[in-house]
Design a protein around this motif. Structure first.
Motif, PDB file in Angstrom:
ATOM      1  N   TYR A   2      59.279  38.143 -97.612  1.00  0.00           N
ATOM      2  CA  TYR A   2      58.824  37.495 -96.385  1.00  0.00           C
ATOM      3  C   TYR A   2      57.373  37.871 -96.080  1.00  0.00           C
ATOM      4  O   TYR A   2      56.614  37.074 -95.517  1.00  0.00           O
ATOM      5  CB  TYR A   2      59.717  37.895 -95.205  1.00  0.00           C
ATOM      6  N   TYR A   3      57.011  39.096 -96.469  1.00  0.00           N
ATOM      7  CA  TYR A   3      55.653  39.572 -96.192  1.00  0.00           C
ATOM      8  C   TYR A   3      54.639  39.075 -97.234  1.00  0.00           C
ATOM      9  O   TYR A   3      53.447  39.341 -97.106  1.00  0.00           O
ATOM     10  CB  TYR A   3      55.647  41.102 -96.170  1.00  0.00           C
ATOM     11  N   ARG A   4      55.103  38.374 -98.227  1.00  0.00           N
ATOM     12  CA  ARG A   4      54.248  37.907 -99.320  1.00  0.00           C
ATOM     13  C   ARG A   4      54.030  36.400 -99.273  1.00  0.00           C
ATOM     14  O   ARG A   4      53.738  35.772-100.298  1.00  0.00           O
ATOM     15  CB  ARG A   4      54.860  38.335-100.657  1.00  0.00           C
ATOM     16  N   THR A   5      54.161  35.830 -98.094  1.00  0.00           N
ATOM     17  CA  THR A   5      54.102  34.364 -97.954  1.00  0.00           C
ATOM     18  C   THR A   5      52.901  33.885 -97.145  1.00  0.00           C
ATOM     19  O   THR A   5      52.844  32.715 -96.756  1.00  0.00           O
ATOM     20  CB  THR A   5      55.384  33.844 -97.266  1.00  0.00           C
ATOM     21  N   THR A   6      51.923  34.749 -96.898  1.00  0.00           N
ATOM     22  CA  THR A   6      50.820  34.386 -96.002  1.00  0.00           C
ATOM     23  C   THR A   6      50.142  33.075 -96.413  1.00  0.00           C
ATOM     24  O   THR A   6      49.979  32.150 -95.611  1.00  0.00           O
ATOM     25  CB  THR A   6      49.772  35.515 -95.951  1.00  0.00           C
ATOM     26  N   LYS A   7      49.732  32.981 -97.662  1.00  0.00           N
ATOM     27  CA  LYS A   7      49.035  31.775 -98.129  1.00  0.00           C
ATOM     28  C   LYS A   7      49.988  30.586 -98.205  1.00  0.00           C
ATOM     29  O   LYS A   7      49.598  29.457 -97.850  1.00  0.00           O
ATOM     30  CB  LYS A   7      48.411  32.022 -99.503  1.00  0.00           C
ATOM     31  N   TYR A   8      51.220  30.808 -98.654  1.00  0.00           N
ATOM     32  CA  TYR A   8      52.208  29.724 -98.685  1.00  0.00           C
ATOM     33  C   TYR A   8      52.402  29.135 -97.293  1.00  0.00           C
ATOM     34  O   TYR A   8      52.477  27.916 -97.117  1.00  0.00           O
ATOM     35  CB  TYR A   8      53.561  30.235 -99.197  1.00  0.00           C
ATOM     36  N   ARG A   9      52.490  30.002 -96.288  1.00  0.00           N
ATOM     37  CA  ARG A   9      52.718  29.537 -94.912  1.00  0.00           C
ATOM     38  C   ARG A   9      51.555  28.673 -94.432  1.00  0.00           C
ATOM     39  O   ARG A   9      51.754  27.604 -93.848  1.00  0.00           O
ATOM     40  CB  ARG A   9      52.930  30.725 -93.955  1.00  0.00           C
ATOM     41  N   PHE A  10      50.340  29.145 -94.685  1.00  0.00           N
ATOM     42  CA  PHE A  10      49.183  28.361 -94.242  1.00  0.00           C
ATOM     43  C   PHE A  10      49.154  27.000 -94.931  1.00  0.00           C
ATOM     44  O   PHE A  10      48.947  25.968 -94.281  1.00  0.00           O
ATOM     45  CB  PHE A  10      47.885  29.104 -94.530  1.00  0.00           C
ATOM     46  N   ASP A  11      49.370  26.981 -96.241  1.00  0.00           N
ATOM     47  CA  ASP A  11      49.284  25.729 -96.992  1.00  0.00           C
ATOM     48  C   ASP A  11      50.334  24.720 -96.524  1.00  0.00           C
ATOM     49  O   ASP A  11      50.023  23.524 -96.353  1.00  0.00           O
ATOM     50  CB  ASP A  11      49.455  25.996 -98.493  1.00  0.00           C
ATOM     51  N   GLU A  12      51.578  25.160 -96.322  1.00  0.00           N
ATOM     52  CA  GLU A  12      52.614  24.205 -95.939  1.00  0.00           C
ATOM     53  C   GLU A  12      52.404  23.687 -94.518  1.00  0.00           C
ATOM     54  O   GLU A  12      52.681  22.517 -94.230  1.00  0.00           O
ATOM     55  CB  GLU A  12      54.011  24.816 -96.102  1.00  0.00           C
ATOM     56  N   GLU A  13      51.874  24.527 -93.651  1.00  0.00           N
ATOM     57  CA  GLU A  13      51.635  24.079 -92.280  1.00  0.00           C
ATOM     58  C   GLU A  13      50.444  23.121 -92.208  1.00  0.00           C
ATOM     59  O   GLU A  13      50.466  22.156 -91.444  1.00  0.00           O
ATOM     60  CB  GLU A  13      51.433  25.283 -91.367  1.00  0.00           C
ATOM     61  N   ALA A  14      49.420  23.376 -93.011  1.00  0.00           N
ATOM     62  CA  ALA A  14      48.283  22.465 -93.054  1.00  0.00           C
ATOM     63  C   ALA A  14      48.703  21.116 -93.620  1.00  0.00           C
ATOM     64  O   ALA A  14      48.334  20.055 -93.089  1.00  0.00           O
ATOM     65  CB  ALA A  14      47.156  23.072 -93.882  1.00  0.00           C
ATOM     66  N   ALA A  15      49.497  21.156 -94.699  1.00  0.00           N
ATOM     67  CA  ALA A  15      49.948  19.906 -95.308  1.00  0.00           C
ATOM     68  C   ALA A  15      50.874  19.137 -94.379  1.00  0.00           C
ATOM     69  O   ALA A  15      50.866  17.903 -94.341  1.00  0.00           O
ATOM     70  CB  ALA A  15      50.651  20.200 -96.634  1.00  0.00           C
ATOM     71  N   GLY A  16      51.683  19.868 -93.622  1.00  0.00           N
ATOM     72  CA  GLY A  16      52.621  19.221 -92.710  1.00  0.00           C
ATOM     73  C   GLY A  16      52.014  18.822 -91.382  1.00  0.00           C
ATOM     74  O   GLY A  16      52.676  18.165 -90.578  1.00  0.00           O
ATOM     75  N   GLU A  17      50.736  19.219 -91.164  1.00  0.00           N
ATOM     76  CA  GLU A  17      50.031  18.917 -89.920  1.00  0.00           C
ATOM     77  C   GLU A  17      50.888  19.274 -88.703  1.00  0.00           C
ATOM     78  O   GLU A  17      51.064  18.488 -87.771  1.00  0.00           O
ATOM     79  CB  GLU A  17      49.629  17.444 -89.868  1.00  0.00           C
ATOM     80  N   LEU A  18      51.401  20.487 -88.713  1.00  0.00           N
ATOM     81  CA  LEU A  18      52.255  20.925 -87.620  1.00  0.00           C
ATOM     82  C   LEU A  18      51.487  20.987 -86.309  1.00  0.00           C
ATOM     83  O   LEU A  18      50.320  21.376 -86.280  1.00  0.00           O
ATOM     84  CB  LEU A  18      52.840  22.306 -87.922  1.00  0.00           C
ATOM     85  N   PRO A  19      52.123  20.616 -85.213  1.00  0.00           N
ATOM     86  CA  PRO A  19      51.468  20.736 -83.905  1.00  0.00           C
ATOM     87  C   PRO A  19      51.314  22.197 -83.508  1.00  0.00           C
ATOM     88  O   PRO A  19      52.015  23.072 -84.026  1.00  0.00           O
ATOM     89  CB  PRO A  19      52.428  20.000 -82.963  1.00  0.00           C
ATOM     90  N   THR A  20      50.413  22.456 -82.600  1.00  0.00           N
ATOM     91  CA  THR A  20      50.183  23.829 -82.140  1.00  0.00           C
ATOM     92  C   THR A  20      50.953  24.129 -80.858  1.00  0.00           C
ATOM     93  O   THR A  20      50.887  25.249 -80.351  1.00  0.00           O
ATOM     94  CB  THR A  20      48.689  24.078 -81.886  1.00  0.00           C
ATOM     95  N   ARG A  21      51.657  23.134 -80.333  1.00  0.00           N
ATOM     96  CA  ARG A  21      52.462  23.318 -79.123  1.00  0.00           C
ATOM     97  C   ARG A  21      53.897  22.890 -79.388  1.00  0.00           C
ATOM     98  O   ARG A  21      54.140  21.929 -80.130  1.00  0.00           O
ATOM     99  CB  ARG A  21      51.909  22.480 -77.962  1.00  0.00           C
TER     100      ARG A  21
END
Length: 292
Positions: A200-219
């Protein structure tokens, strides 16, 4: 359901539509009606198991009459333990949780999370907003998806309290931790190892990439009721972090637990059980009534 006897709970192990096999506890109340009875999905963090929720399951089932489902998360206990960190991102874990809801026949649930479980359910609300009645997070505040990537080193530079994550991020930490002494928890981690939990602690870059690709809202949606519980002696959760959440979580209710630290389900079980019961009773609506 005896909190001191793990075998007194109803255990299941099932293969999900995502391909992952999950162990979970599934406590169904008497006179259960899936159309009108709240289902609570409880997600644990690190280094925990489903067993971390043991003190609050019985009150919610026996006193409130709710169904309570508590998985051992990916990498833990009797659940699958993929080697690669890419399986442990919030998007992947959220897909597993949605598939678990499908498996038990619940379209929506009140979703609760502690520690990494809180981080996961915050994102579950963004990835699967139509699968959640209400959200309860413990100890870890909401942080919105970032517009730019920060390495773990940069995050720790800004928030030194999370310096330990640099050690966990190093794959060599797996064997070092497995060789230390950690009853029920010890046996589980000795059998299953620590690679999954540490992933779980080794997913920093994976998390950013999937959220950017998914265009997740900030609210989070304003229609989503949210309860946050925190102990004011928890070094991982500051008052300023809690206050900032109001910018991104419109329907936020906060319960501060004085003199308590990070492990609220154990050292403040009565407060957690009662606070969640009051919150769910206040926001729950049956399907044929107006939506939340």
């Amino acid at each position: 359901m005896d909190p001191l006897d793990p075998t007194s709970f109803n255990h299941r192990t099932e293969r999900l539509a995502t391909g992952h096999t999950y162990h979970f506890v599934d406590q169904v109340p008497e006179d259960y009606n899936p159309a009108t009875t709240p289902t609570l999905l409880c997600v644990h963090g690190f280094p925990d198991l489903w067993y971390g929720w043991r003190y609050v399951v019985s009150p919610w089932v026996k006193q409130c009459g709710w169904r309570v489902v508590v998985p051992s998360m990916l990498g833990y206990g009797g659940t699958d333990k993929p080697i690669s960190p890419e399986h442990y991102t919030p998007k992947s874990l959220s897909a597993d949780l949605a598939a678990l809801l499908d498996l038990i026949g619940a379209h929506k649930a009140v979703v609760l999370g502690h520690d990494w479980g809180a981080a996961t359910v915050w994102r579950f609300a963004l990835w699967y907003p139509d699968r959640i009645h209400a959200l309860v997070a413990l100890s870890i505040p909401f942080t919105p998806p970032r517009p730019d990537y920060l390495t773990l080193e940069q995050i720790v530079e800004r928030l030194p309290i999370f310096g330990y994550q640099l050690y966990f991020n190093d794959p060599s930490s797996t064997k070092e931790i497995e060789n230390n002494e950690f009853h029920y928890y010890l046996d589980s981690f000795r059998e299953g190892g620590m690679n999954g939990p540490l992933n779980y602690y080794r997913t920093t870059k994976y998390r950013f990439d999937e959220e950017a690709a998914g265009e997740l809202p900030t609210r989070l949606p304003a229609s989503l009721p949210v309860l946050f519980l925190w102990g004011d002696r928890d070094g991982t959760c500051s008052p300023s972090q809690v206050e900032r959440m109001h910018q991104h979580v419109p329907s936020l209710r906060v319960v501060r637990i004085p003199g308590k630290g990070h492990w609220l389900m154990a050292d403040s079980a009565d407060v957690v059980a009662d606070s969640v019961a009051k919150f769910v009773n206040a926001v729950w609506t049956e399907p044929d009534k107006p939506k939340l």
